[in-house]
Enzyme design. Structure first.
Site, short mmCIF file in Angstrom:
data_model
loop_
_atom_site.label_atom_id
_atom_site.label_comp_id
_atom_site.label_asym_id
_atom_site.label_seq_id
_atom_site.Cartn_x
_atom_site.Cartn_y
_atom_site.Cartn_z
NE ARG A 1 -4.24 -1.70 1.69
CZ ARG A 1 -5.13 -2.19 2.52
NH1 ARG A 1 -5.01 -1.99 3.81
NH2 ARG A 1 -6.16 -2.88 2.06
CE LYS B 1 -21.70 -13.85 5.51
NZ LYS B 1 -21.74 -12.73 6.45
N GLY C 1 -9.68 -7.33 -2.91
CA GLY C 1 -9.87 -8.35 -1.88
C GLY C 1 -9.11 -9.64 -2.15
N GLY D 1 -14.02 -3.34 0.14
CA GLY D 1 -15.39 -2.83 0.26
C GLY D 1 -15.67 -1.69 -0.72
P1 AMP Z 1 -15.24 -12.74 -0.04
O1 AMP Z 1 -14.58 -11.83 0.95
O2 AMP Z 1 -16.72 -12.70 -0.01
O3 AMP Z 1 -14.66 -12.60 -1.44
O4 AMP Z 1 -14.92 -14.21 0.46
C1 AMP Z 1 -13.65 -14.75 0.47
C2 AMP Z 1 -13.64 -15.96 1.34
O5 AMP Z 1 -14.56 -16.89 0.83
C3 AMP Z 1 -12.31 -16.64 1.39
O6 AMP Z 1 -11.79 -16.53 2.70
C4 AMP Z 1 -12.62 -18.09 1.04
O7 AMP Z 1 -11.98 -19.02 1.88
C5 AMP Z 1 -14.11 -18.16 1.25
N1 AMP Z 1 -14.72 -19.24 0.45
C6 AMP Z 1 -14.63 -19.44 -0.87
N2 AMP Z 1 -15.26 -20.58 -1.22
C7 AMP Z 1 -15.74 -21.12 -0.08
C8 AMP Z 1 -16.46 -22.32 0.21
N3 AMP Z 1 -16.81 -23.16 -0.76
N4 AMP Z 1 -16.80 -22.54 1.50
C9 AMP Z 1 -16.44 -21.69 2.48
N5 AMP Z 1 -15.76 -20.55 2.26
C10 AMP Z 1 -15.41 -20.27 1.00
#
Ligand code: AMP
Length: 419
Positions: free
Chosen positions: A40, A206, A375, A398
């Site tokens: 950064r 999510k 991210g 974010g």
């Molecule tokens: P995000 O911040 O929403 O992009 O989520 C990233 C996180 O999603 C990472 O830490 C991954 O380990 C998690 N992730 C991705 N696929 C899966 C899965 N099938 N089950 C649980 N966590 C997951």
């Protein structure tokens, strides 16, 4: 409308206050705070070098961690000033406060080309509260404000928004730094009318975090490839069994609406046809939150779309990886946000790496513009050594998501329009 940028300004001899993102990971080693990753800081160098070469008197402000209004010494920006001086190859003055007479006096004696870093703005609760009096205090440092902290632009804080308003109210100019300009170009302008085919890859934990992005991009994309845990909410919505997989059972209506919208618009919305599954087993070990640590045992590829009750999907399977890679390789514009599986565990990183390789290949061989929406996808690309082979990697998490949703970011809105 495009924003005024630092390149449009005459900064010679002027005091320029610049908000940067120096929220770097740090760790205590031998009684001292040490920076673990200086990415950064490095990312602000192009704007800083421009300001220095043009003879500006630069005053930097930033936040570090969450001191919650306390002067927590472990969250001081002093080590960052030292690191920045090393990277710039010139001294960086440090003021141990971000407002007040002493800091102002230090700023007053700056010479053209000098750089001053102010102490953590979050030592004051007034920053996050966007307190107008505090914003005025920050605004006293300069007549020009530059925002180069895209990662903090989605929050209306004193150091991102309030200060800009205070400076423009008295006729000062507020402009984007070079890093901010690139973020706005790639996440904004380039995706306004993307070269086709436009392929969007979304993964991560999510659906609820990304549904607004999905909804907006279905209107522009030719194909949407879904992976990560969010795929299981879609699967559940379609009546498949997802076993122990991470799902948001209360969001199946949202997933159904997205599927319907994609169908109505003739957009390809692809879901995994196979998965890597594991059997989760509770151990007697506890994590930091005092909850039992779950171990993932017996990983195996499962080509059947229904996941048995005792198992959990942790990555897309080899057949899905291949299908997704084929679609990606034909793209002219790619936007990727979110890993395809639990990529932090090397056993479940292959789906994410296969996507990373296809994105790099499309960029190199097909001339595609590949935009990585911040991210964990950025982490995954860097882990796979392919970070330099994509067109653009966002520095915001974010902030990128909110920008991709089409939201106006307060820190951007506060900057002057160009023209
Ligand atoms: P995000 O911040 O929403 O992009 O989520 C990233 C996180 O999603 C990472 O830490 C991954 O380990 C998690 N992730 C991705 N696929 C899966 C899965 N099938 N089950 C649980 N966590 C997951």
């Amino acid at each position: 409308m495009a924003k005024l940028t630092v390149k449009d300004l005459n900064v010679r001899g002027k005091r320029v206050l610049m908000r940067v993102d120096f929220n770097v990971p740090m760790e205590e080693k031998g009684g001292q705070m040490v920076i673990n990753d200086d990415t950064r800081i490095r990312e602000t160098l192009p704007t800083l070098e421009l300001l220095i070469n043009q003879g500006a008197k630069t005053i930097l402000m930033a936040h570090l961690g969450r001191p919650k209004g306390q002067r927590d010494p472990s969250l001081s920006l002093r080590p960052v000033a030292k690191k920045l001086a090393d990277l710039l190859g010139r001294p960086v003055v440090f003021a141990d406060d971000c407002v007040g007479e002493k800091a102002e006096k230090t700023a007053e004696v700056l010479q053209p080309g000098d750089v001053l870093l102010l102490e953590n703005v979050r030592y004051y609760n007034e920053d996050e509260a966007n307190d107008p009096v505090f914003s005025e205090k920050l605004a006293r440092f300069a007549d020009i404000f530059i925002n180069d902290a895209f990662g903090a632009a989605h929050r209306a804080h004193a150091s991102t928004e309030g200060v800009a308003r205070a400076i423009s109210k008295r006729g000062g100019l507020c402009a984007a730094g070079l890093l901010m300009e690139r973020e706005l170009k790639f996440l904004g302008d380039e995706l306004e009318k993307p070269a086709k085919p436009f392929v969007v890859i979304l993964g991560g934990a999510k659906v609820s975090d990304k549904i607004k992005v999905i909804d907006r991009l279905i209107e522009k994309a030719d194909a949407l490839l879904i992976g990560g845990a969010m795929a299981y909410t879609f699967k559940l919505a379609l009546g498949f069994k997802v076993g122990q997989s991470l799902v948001e059972a209360d969001k199946t209506d949202v997933a159904k609406a997205a599927l319907e919208k994609a169908r109505a618009r003739g957009v390809q919305l692809l879901l995994p046809t196979d998965n890597i599954v594991v059997t989760p087993v509770k151990t007697d070990k506890l994590n930091k939150k005092g909850k039992p640590i779950i171990e993932f045992t017996s990983p195996r590829p499962l080509s059947e779309p229904n996941i048995p009750d005792s198992e959990e999907g942790v990555d897309i399977g080899p057949s899905t990886s291949k299908t997704y890679a084929d679609v990606i390789r034909g793209a002219k514009t790619i936007l990727w946000n979110g890993p395809m599986g639990i990529f932090e565990d090397p056993r479940f990183a292959e789906g994410t790496f296969a996507v990373a390789r296809a994105v790099a290949e499309a960029t190199e061989k097909n001339g595609a513009k590949s935009i990585i929406g911040g991210g964990d996808s950025v982490k995954a690309l860097n882990n796979s050594g392919l970070g330099k082979q994509v067109t653009f990697m966002s520095t915001g998490g974010g902030a990128s998501l909110e920008f991709l949703e089409g939201k106006v970011l307060p820190g951007v809105a506060a900057l002057a329009d160009n023209g």
